[in-house]
Scaffold this motif. Structure first.
Motif, PDB file in Angstrom:
ATOM      1  N   MET A   1       0.845  -1.181   0.000  1.00  0.00           N
ATOM      2  CA  MET A   1       0.000   0.000   0.000  1.00  0.00           C
ATOM      3  C   MET A   1       0.884   1.236   0.000  1.00  0.00           C
ATOM      4  SD  MET A   1      -3.273  -0.486   2.149  1.00  0.00           S
ATOM      5  CE  MET A   1      -4.380  -1.774   1.820  1.00  0.00           C
ATOM      6  N   SER A   2       0.406   2.263  -0.670  1.00  0.00           N
ATOM      7  CA  SER A   2       1.161   3.500  -0.677  1.00  0.00           C
ATOM      8  C   SER A   2       0.361   4.579   0.021  1.00  0.00           C
ATOM      9  CB  SER A   2       1.453   3.929  -2.117  1.00  0.00           C
ATOM     10  OG  SER A   2       0.297   4.444  -2.722  1.00  0.00           O
ATOM     11  N   ASP A   3       1.071   5.502   0.641  1.00  0.00           N
ATOM     12  CA  ASP A   3       0.383   6.610   1.278  1.00  0.00           C
ATOM     13  C   ASP A   3      -0.195   7.523   0.212  1.00  0.00           C
ATOM     14  OD1 ASP A   3       0.851   5.817   3.840  1.00  0.00           O
ATOM     15  OD2 ASP A   3       2.742   6.905   4.021  1.00  0.00           O
ATOM     16  N   ALA A   4      -1.433   7.932   0.420  1.00  0.00           N
ATOM     17  CA  ALA A   4      -2.089   8.864  -0.487  1.00  0.00           C
ATOM     18  C   ALA A   4      -2.891   9.877   0.319  1.00  0.00           C
ATOM     19  CB  ALA A   4      -2.991   8.102  -1.457  1.00  0.00           C
ATOM     20  N   PRO A   5      -2.230  10.547   1.298  1.00  0.00           N
ATOM     21  CA  PRO A   5      -2.980  11.454   2.141  1.00  0.00           C
ATOM     22  C   PRO A   5      -3.591  12.591   1.348  1.00  0.00           C
ATOM     23  CG  PRO A   5      -0.629  11.538   2.665  1.00  0.00           C
ATOM     24  CD  PRO A   5      -0.836  10.520   1.607  1.00  0.00           C
ATOM     25  N   GLN A   6      -4.872  12.791   1.598  1.00  0.00           N
ATOM     26  CA  GLN A   6      -5.625  13.881   1.003  1.00  0.00           C
ATOM     27  C   GLN A   6      -5.618  13.889  -0.525  1.00  0.00           C
ATOM     28  OE1 GLN A   6      -7.683  15.628   3.007  1.00  0.00           O
ATOM     29  NE2 GLN A   6      -6.907  14.183   4.482  1.00  0.00           N
ATOM     30  N   GLN A   7      -5.260  12.790  -1.147  1.00  0.00           N
ATOM     31  CA  GLN A   7      -5.370  12.708  -2.595  1.00  0.00           C
ATOM     32  C   GLN A   7      -6.719  12.144  -2.992  1.00  0.00           C
ATOM     33  OE1 GLN A   7      -2.054  10.796  -4.433  1.00  0.00           O
ATOM     34  NE2 GLN A   7      -0.564  12.049  -3.374  1.00  0.00           N
ATOM     35  N   ILE A   8      -7.144  11.106  -2.305  1.00  0.00           N
ATOM     36  CA  ILE A   8      -8.478  10.566  -2.524  1.00  0.00           C
ATOM     37  C   ILE A   8      -9.198  10.509  -1.186  1.00  0.00           C
ATOM     38  CG2 ILE A   8      -7.849   9.274  -4.601  1.00  0.00           C
ATOM     39  CD1 ILE A   8      -7.897   6.718  -2.913  1.00  0.00           C
ATOM     40  N   VAL A   9     -10.518  10.606  -1.249  1.00  0.00           N
ATOM     41  CA  VAL A   9     -11.347  10.577  -0.043  1.00  0.00           C
ATOM     42  C   VAL A   9     -12.600   9.764  -0.325  1.00  0.00           C
ATOM     43  CG1 VAL A   9     -10.539  12.838   0.788  1.00  0.00           C
ATOM     44  CG2 VAL A   9     -12.610  12.696  -0.618  1.00  0.00           C
ATOM     45  N   THR A  10     -13.278   9.419   0.738  1.00  0.00           N
ATOM     46  CA  THR A  10     -14.604   8.814   0.650  1.00  0.00           C
ATOM     47  C   THR A  10     -15.591   9.814   1.219  1.00  0.00           C
ATOM     48  OG1 THR A  10     -13.784   6.554   0.833  1.00  0.00           O
ATOM     49  CG2 THR A  10     -16.058   6.921   1.467  1.00  0.00           C
ATOM     50  N   VAL A  11     -16.706   9.995   0.536  1.00  0.00           N
ATOM     51  CA  VAL A  11     -17.791  10.830   1.063  1.00  0.00           C
ATOM     52  C   VAL A  11     -18.909   9.880   1.478  1.00  0.00           C
ATOM     53  CG1 VAL A  11     -19.527  12.583   0.539  1.00  0.00           C
ATOM     54  CG2 VAL A  11     -17.180  12.847  -0.317  1.00  0.00           C
ATOM     55  N   TYR A  12     -19.272   9.950   2.735  1.00  0.00           N
ATOM     56  CA  TYR A  12     -20.347   9.136   3.303  1.00  0.00           C
ATOM     57  C   TYR A  12     -21.636   9.954   3.253  1.00  0.00           C
ATOM     58  CZ  TYR A  12     -23.295   7.001   6.863  1.00  0.00           C
ATOM     59  OH  TYR A  12     -24.349   6.449   7.533  1.00  0.00           O
ATOM     60  N   ALA A  13     -22.718   9.331   2.789  1.00  0.00           N
ATOM     61  CA  ALA A  13     -24.014  10.012   2.757  1.00  0.00           C
ATOM     62  C   ALA A  13     -25.122   8.990   2.968  1.00  0.00           C
ATOM     63  CB  ALA A  13     -24.215  10.719   1.417  1.00  0.00           C
ATOM     64  N   VAL A  14     -26.272   9.454   3.421  1.00  0.00           N
ATOM     65  CA  VAL A  14     -27.439   8.589   3.568  1.00  0.00           C
ATOM     66  C   VAL A  14     -28.592   9.136   2.736  1.00  0.00           C
ATOM     67  CG1 VAL A  14     -26.812   7.647   5.822  1.00  0.00           C
ATOM     68  CG2 VAL A  14     -28.184   9.735   5.696  1.00  0.00           C
ATOM     69  N   PHE A  15     -29.476   8.220   2.332  1.00  0.00           N
ATOM     70  CA  PHE A  15     -30.585   8.542   1.438  1.00  0.00           C
ATOM     71  C   PHE A  15     -31.870   7.906   1.956  1.00  0.00           C
ATOM     72  CE2 PHE A  15     -26.662   8.680  -0.854  1.00  0.00           C
ATOM     73  CZ  PHE A  15     -26.765   9.845  -1.594  1.00  0.00           C
ATOM     74  N   ALA A  16     -32.988   8.407   1.458  1.00  0.00           N
ATOM     75  CA  ALA A  16     -34.290   7.889   1.856  1.00  0.00           C
ATOM     76  C   ALA A  16     -34.553   6.499   1.287  1.00  0.00           C
ATOM     77  CB  ALA A  16     -35.393   8.850   1.414  1.00  0.00           C
ATOM     78  N   SER A  17     -33.915   6.174   0.144  1.00  0.00           N
ATOM     79  CA  SER A  17     -34.167   4.879  -0.491  1.00  0.00           C
ATOM     80  C   SER A  17     -32.982   4.460  -1.342  1.00  0.00           C
ATOM     81  CB  SER A  17     -35.410   4.949  -1.382  1.00  0.00           C
ATOM     82  OG  SER A  17     -35.152   5.784  -2.509  1.00  0.00           O
ATOM     83  N   ASP A  18     -32.959   3.182  -1.671  1.00  0.00           N
ATOM     84  CA  ASP A  18     -31.959   2.638  -2.573  1.00  0.00           C
ATOM     85  C   ASP A  18     -32.066   3.301  -3.947  1.00  0.00           C
ATOM     86  OD1 ASP A  18     -29.946   0.343  -3.037  1.00  0.00           O
ATOM     87  OD2 ASP A  18     -31.403   0.083  -4.672  1.00  0.00           O
ATOM     88  N   GLU A  19     -33.285   3.535  -4.389  1.00  0.00           N
ATOM     89  CA  GLU A  19     -33.506   4.150  -5.705  1.00  0.00           C
ATOM     90  C   GLU A  19     -32.926   5.558  -5.761  1.00  0.00           C
ATOM     91  OE1 GLU A  19     -35.963   2.617  -3.885  1.00  0.00           O
ATOM     92  OE2 GLU A  19     -36.067   0.805  -5.110  1.00  0.00           O
ATOM     93  N   GLU A  20     -33.132   6.337  -4.706  1.00  0.00           N
ATOM     94  CA  GLU A  20     -32.578   7.691  -4.685  1.00  0.00           C
ATOM     95  C   GLU A  20     -31.051   7.643  -4.681  1.00  0.00           C
ATOM     96  OE1 GLU A  20     -33.005  11.940  -2.406  1.00  0.00           O
ATOM     97  OE2 GLU A  20     -33.176  10.144  -1.161  1.00  0.00           O
ATOM     98  N   ALA A  21     -30.474   6.761  -3.873  1.00  0.00           N
ATOM     99  CA  ALA A  21     -29.012   6.634  -3.820  1.00  0.00           C
ATOM    100  C   ALA A  21     -28.457   6.278  -5.196  1.00  0.00           C
ATOM    101  CB  ALA A  21     -28.606   5.586  -2.790  1.00  0.00           C
ATOM    102  N   ALA A  22     -29.083   5.327  -5.887  1.00  0.00           N
ATOM    103  CA  ALA A  22     -28.613   4.902  -7.209  1.00  0.00           C
ATOM    104  C   ALA A  22     -28.777   6.010  -8.249  1.00  0.00           C
ATOM    105  CB  ALA A  22     -29.358   3.648  -7.651  1.00  0.00           C
TER     106      ALA A  22
END
Length: 111
Positions: A1-22
């Protein structure tokens, strides 16, 4: 594994439904604001809203993106979201496999 600080991130979010998320995931991938979205199973969310404790089923999603795109992703997600106050948070990625990090950066580069 290589360090990649602040190069890529994950954004966590929640939705009312699977359809809306998709639906939102497809738009954000098409707009190159995210490389990939993992839509997780339903989760139970308990929270205070308008003075009451709510108990709801929501769908969580993880958006993989370049750190420099994260704010734009959250802004666009908020425009498309059904909630008045969508929950979205940036989770930093401190290390990733080199090929994965490169792929995320390549896929979120404006065309």
């Amino acid at each position: 594994m290589s360090d990649a600080p602040q190069q890529i991130v994950t954004v966590y979010a929640v939705f009312a439904s699977d359809e809306e998320a998709a639906r939102i995931a497809r738009i954000l991938i098409d707009e190159r604001l995210t490389a990939c979205v993992n839509i997780l199973g339903p989760c139970r969310s308990l929270y205070r809203w308008d003075g009451r404790i709510e108990d709801a089923t929501e769908v969580a999603a993880l958006f993989k993106t370049a750190a420099e795109q994260a704010e734009a992703l959250i802004g666009r997600l908020a425009e498309l979201h059904s909630y008045d106050l969508p929950a979205a948070a940036i989770w930093p990625i401190s290390a990733a496999t080199p090929g994965y990090a490169k792929w995320v950066l390549d896929e979120t580069r404006p065309s």
